[in-house]
Design a protein around this motif. Structure first.
Motif, PDB file in Angstrom:
ATOM      1  N   ARG A 267       1.158  -1.190   0.022  1.00 63.85           N
ATOM      2  CA  ARG A 267       0.033  -0.002   0.107  1.00 63.85           C
ATOM      3  C   ARG A 267       0.972   1.253   0.039  1.00 63.85           C
ATOM      4  NH1 ARG A 267      -3.546  -3.364   3.095  1.00 63.85           N
ATOM      5  NH2 ARG A 267      -2.330  -2.971   5.084  1.00 63.85           N
ATOM      6  N   MET A 268       1.939   1.420   0.881  1.00 57.29           N
ATOM      7  CA  MET A 268       2.792   2.374   0.846  1.00 57.29           C
ATOM      8  C   MET A 268       3.478   2.654  -0.545  1.00 57.29           C
ATOM      9  SD  MET A 268       6.367   2.956   3.076  1.00 57.29           S
ATOM     10  CE  MET A 268       6.972   1.583   2.267  1.00 57.29           C
ATOM     11  N   LEU A 269       4.091   1.468  -1.059  1.00 58.00           N
ATOM     12  CA  LEU A 269       4.659   1.710  -2.359  1.00 58.00           C
ATOM     13  C   LEU A 269       3.871   2.234  -3.349  1.00 58.00           C
ATOM     14  CD1 LEU A 269       7.018  -1.304  -2.203  1.00 58.00           C
ATOM     15  CD2 LEU A 269       7.804   1.167  -1.902  1.00 58.00           C
ATOM     16  N   LEU A 270       2.444   1.700  -3.538  1.00 59.71           N
ATOM     17  CA  LEU A 270       1.488   2.145  -4.470  1.00 59.71           C
ATOM     18  C   LEU A 270       1.213   3.592  -4.332  1.00 59.71           C
ATOM     19  CD1 LEU A 270      -0.780  -1.171  -4.680  1.00 59.71           C
ATOM     20  CD2 LEU A 270       0.972  -0.262  -6.238  1.00 59.71           C
ATOM     21  N   SER A 271       0.917   3.950  -3.114  1.00 63.38           N
ATOM     22  CA  SER A 271       0.587   5.391  -2.759  1.00 63.38           C
ATOM     23  C   SER A 271       1.824   6.364  -3.263  1.00 63.38           C
ATOM     24  CB  SER A 271       0.395   5.509  -1.245  1.00 63.38           C
ATOM     25  OG  SER A 271       0.065   6.862  -1.026  1.00 63.38           O
ATOM     26  N   MET A 272       3.123   5.913  -2.811  1.00 65.69           N
ATOM     27  CA  MET A 272       4.300   6.947  -3.255  1.00 65.69           C
ATOM     28  C   MET A 272       4.413   6.977  -4.826  1.00 65.69           C
ATOM     29  SD  MET A 272       6.899   5.146  -0.578  1.00 65.69           S
ATOM     30  CE  MET A 272       8.490   6.306  -0.919  1.00 65.69           C
ATOM     31  N   LEU A 273       4.063   5.882  -5.498  1.00 61.74           N
ATOM     32  CA  LEU A 273       4.169   5.855  -7.003  1.00 61.74           C
ATOM     33  C   LEU A 273       2.915   6.521  -7.677  1.00 61.74           C
ATOM     34  CD1 LEU A 273       5.413   2.234  -7.711  1.00 61.74           C
ATOM     35  CD2 LEU A 273       6.755   4.283  -7.822  1.00 61.74           C
ATOM     36  N   GLY A 274       1.726   6.675  -6.931  1.00 62.82           N
ATOM     37  CA  GLY A 274       0.536   7.506  -7.343  1.00 62.82           C
ATOM     38  C   GLY A 274      -0.437   6.550  -7.995  1.00 62.82           C
ATOM     39  N   ILE A 275      -0.097   5.220  -7.721  1.00 61.66           N
ATOM     40  CA  ILE A 275      -0.946   4.326  -8.492  1.00 61.66           C
ATOM     41  C   ILE A 275      -1.783   3.451  -7.791  1.00 61.66           C
ATOM     42  CG2 ILE A 275       0.554   4.241 -10.627  1.00 61.66           C
ATOM     43  CD1 ILE A 275       1.774   1.461  -9.362  1.00 61.66           C
ATOM     44  N   ALA A 276      -2.140   4.027  -6.384  1.00 61.67           N
ATOM     45  CA  ALA A 276      -2.818   2.947  -5.435  1.00 61.67           C
ATOM     46  C   ALA A 276      -4.178   3.136  -6.040  1.00 61.67           C
ATOM     47  CB  ALA A 276      -2.881   4.019  -4.255  1.00 61.67           C
ATOM     48  N   PRO A 277      -4.933   1.511  -6.057  1.00 64.61           N
ATOM     49  CA  PRO A 277      -6.256   1.506  -6.492  1.00 64.61           C
ATOM     50  C   PRO A 277      -7.179   2.292  -5.893  1.00 64.61           C
ATOM     51  CG  PRO A 277      -5.425  -0.488  -5.432  1.00 64.61           C
ATOM     52  CD  PRO A 277      -4.397   0.836  -5.413  1.00 64.61           C
ATOM     53  N   VAL A 278      -8.254   2.775  -6.287  1.00 64.30           N
ATOM     54  CA  VAL A 278      -9.302   3.710  -5.805  1.00 64.30           C
ATOM     55  C   VAL A 278     -10.066   2.665  -4.817  1.00 64.30           C
ATOM     56  CG1 VAL A 278     -11.246   5.023  -6.310  1.00 64.30           C
ATOM     57  CG2 VAL A 278      -9.120   5.338  -7.890  1.00 64.30           C
TER      58      VAL A 278
END
Length: 54
Positions: free
Chosen positions: A40-51
């Motif tokens: 979750r942290m990495l996805l958020s940092m990359l700006g690609i976290a699922p909605v």
């Protein structure tokens, strides 16, 4: 070491990634993350976290 001034970009200059690219990137991150929190942290940092569904 501080970033070079040429490395700094405005958010306005960034274009969103395509859905296909985001899905592929999520798979790679999920494969290599050590646990769900790191994923979750990495996805958020990359700006690609699922909605999240509300």
């Amino acid at each position: 070491m501080p970033p070079k001034t040429t490395d700094i970009t405005d958010d306005e200059d960034l274009e969103p990634v395509t859905d296909e690219t985001a899905v592929s990137a999520r798979r790679v991150v999920a494969t290599y993350a050590t646990d769900a929190d790191e994923c979750r942290m990495l996805l958020s940092m990359l700006g690609i976290a699922p909605v999240e569904n509300a």
